[in-house]
Design an enzyme around this catalytic site. Structure first.
Site, mmCIF file in Angstrom:
data_model
loop_
_atom_site.group_PDB
_atom_site.id
_atom_site.type_symbol
_atom_site.label_atom_id
_atom_site.label_comp_id
_atom_site.label_asym_id
_atom_site.label_seq_id
_atom_site.Cartn_x
_atom_site.Cartn_y
_atom_site.Cartn_z
ATOM 1 C CE LYS A 172 -4.988 0.730 1.412
ATOM 2 N NZ LYS A 172 -4.281 -0.226 1.401
ATOM 3 C CB SER A 178 -3.455 -1.907 -1.522
ATOM 4 O OG SER A 178 -2.592 -1.886 -0.409
ATOM 5 C CB SER A 226 -0.089 -2.483 1.352
ATOM 6 O OG SER A 226 -0.865 -3.394 0.796
#
Length: 530
Positions: free
Chosen positions: A101, A182, A206
């Site tokens: 990420k 996210s 997330s």
């Protein structure tokens, strides 16, 4: 094995609708088998995934799941091939291509942007300890995955999965649907076969939300099992990184590499004594005799989701689990405490992170600077939603604020000892299961998306582990089953999730459909013939 023989070529060429046995979706174990046999190499495997990203990320279905590629990936893969040839294999991750990420620092020449143009030049030249643990275990870092900008902590009206750097991540099961966030790019990339696995981060939902909406496995570990050093923060109380994979065994292998004490992160002081080989802990018969508390957290919100959950509960029972109904708790007070915790800790955490970056590369040195930057660059940074959450955090007085300290202590108590721990004890069960969340909503920048909720907050605020595993679909959109347990119960959660996965085989390969509206049964209903 026929599938593995052409592994690299097939991964590189497959760009449209894919068969369920497409080699892009092979497990870590299958990839290890292929490399051990000489059918593929780490280099050819890495090259094939890079070619697949090229074909599908900004072209084809335009998933926008990957922000940047590691320029050293092929060279690293070649080194690992040389090690294998010399008789050294580091373990289950040796030569396996993984995405990070894009809020995780890596010393590979890529910037860590958190999706923001303010950090577009933030080439830190440092590996987060979790990245070093992955590469020490033999993983090949492919690059950085897109995310909801600032890990979805800029606005309460944000479009989940959108960032100014990477654009909107599209859900590979239906391209007009959200990938959640996210860790949206991590979830979509793994679901679409753009990488063997990915690392996400979670403060509240997330990892688990994008995992369930993209139809993959996601694990939010106990806070303190995995280092947060050199990861763009939201909350010191709740942040953690974790694995996102297509099956439970791969998640267990990734967690085994990720877990461990980091002297720079005091929260991880017990990690070395708590960590284990999670892959070896998996047991397909783990559900036999397991007492499981059943939460009806989304009962009545969608009948088709209720039906999928009912079938999952039947599967748990058929595998030998003892199911105990647990009254769904009122978590309002937990949410109220969390709101204060996050706002206060974000300001402190992001200021500290920005201060650790290069002033030549990152001109925004504080949260106040970020707010000003967004206003100056509003046409690119705020074309869809604002930054009221940033402004709320900026207004907080600091970590010594009595109201914050009370909220932090109340949140931990209400979610942990008086929450999950009490719910487990009162029902005499070892884990809780719940619907992970609703089906992926349509992306709508005008009136927003219909969010059916989830059960992520109690585990997030308590800092306890939360595993989601695919359990079925509604109109081709994945639905996940959550397993939530007490602190440090990752091995048990993974084993129970593995047993459920083996019994149900519920994960489906994405179709890259333009829209759910084009499914025959829906299209026919829209355009009935008089």
């Amino acid at each position: 094995m026929k599938i593995l023989a052409g592994l690299a070529m097939a991964i590189g060429l497959a760009t449209g609708a894919l068969a369920a046995d497409d080699p892009a979706f092979t497990s870590f174990a299958q990839q290890q088998q292929a490399m051990a046999s000489g059918a593929v190499s780490a280099e050819s495997l890495t090259k094939a995934y890079l070619q697949r990203i090229e074909a599908m990320n900004r072209k084809g279905p335009r998933l926008n799941a990957v922000i940047a590629l590691n320029p050293n990936a092929l060279a690293e893969a070649r080194k690992l091939d040389a090690e294998r040839k010399a008789g050294k294999v580091r373990g289950a991750l040796h030569g396996v291509p993984i995405l990070l990420k894009d809020n995780i620092d890596s010393a590979d020449g890529t910037a860590t942007t958190a999706g923001s143009l303010a950090l577009k030049d933030n080439i830190t030249g440092r590996d987060a300890p979790l990245v070093r643990r992955l590469t020490d275990a033999g993983a090949v870092i492919l690059g950085k995955a897109n995310l909801s900008e600032w890990a979805n902590y800029r606005s309460s009206r944000s479009i989940s999965g959108w960032s100014a750097v990477g654009g909107l991540v599209r859900n590979p099961h239906a391209l007009d649907r959200g990938a959640c966030g996210s860790s949206s790019g991590s979830g979509a990339a793994v679901a679409a076969g753009l990488a063997a696995g990915a690392i996400g981060t979670e403060t509240d939902g997330s990892i688990t939300c994008p995992a369930t909406m993209n139809g993959i496995v996601g694990l939010k570990p106990t806070v303190g099992l995995v280092s947060r050093t050199h990861v763009v923060p939201i909350s010191a109380s709740q942040d953690t990184a974790g694995p996102m994979t297509r099956n439970v065994a791969d998640a267990a292998a990734l967690l085994t590499a990720l877990a461990g004490t980091d002297p720079a992160d005091p929260a991880t002081r017990d990690a070395d004594t708590r960590r284990t080989d999670y892959l070896k802990s998996l047991d397909a018969g783990a559900l036999r005799g397991a007492r499981i508390g059943v939460l009806r957290n989304m009962a009545g919100r969608h009948p088709d989701i209720d039906a999928v959950y009912g079938k999952a509960l039947d599967a748990l029972k058929a595998a030998g689990a003892i199911l105990v109904e647990v009254k769904t708790p009122d978590t309002t007070a937990i949410g109220e405490a969390e709101d204060k915790i996050l706002a206060t800790e974000f300001k402190a955490g992001v200021n500290a992170y920005l201060a650790s970056t290069s002033p030549q590369q990152v001109k925004t040195r504080t949260l106040a600077d970020l707010i000003a930057f967004n206003e100056t660059n509003a046409s690119r940074e705020m074309p869809l939603f604002g930054q009221e959450t940033f402004k709320k955090a900026q207004a907080t007085p600091g970590l010594d604020d009595p109201a914050y300290l009370k909220a932090r202590d109340d949140g931990r108590r209400l979610a942990g000892p008086e929450g999950i721990d009490k719910w487990l004890k009162d029902a005499n069960v070892e884990v809780l299961v719940a619907i992970s969340g609703g089906a992926a909503p349509r992306v709508d920048p005008v009136i927003g998306s219909r969010w059916l909720g989830s059960f992520s907050s109690p585990a997030a605020v308590a800092g306890y582990p939360h595993l989601t595993v695919p359990m079925g679909e509604v109109a081709g959109l994945p639905i996940g089953l959550s397993f939530v347990g007490p602190a440090w119960s990752e091995a048990r959660l993974l084993s129970l999730g593995y047993a459920f996965e083996q019994a149900t085989q519920a994960r489906r390969t994405p179709s890259f459909a333009a829209s759910v509206d084009l499914r025959p049964e829906i299209a026919q209903a829209y355009d009935v013939t008089p």
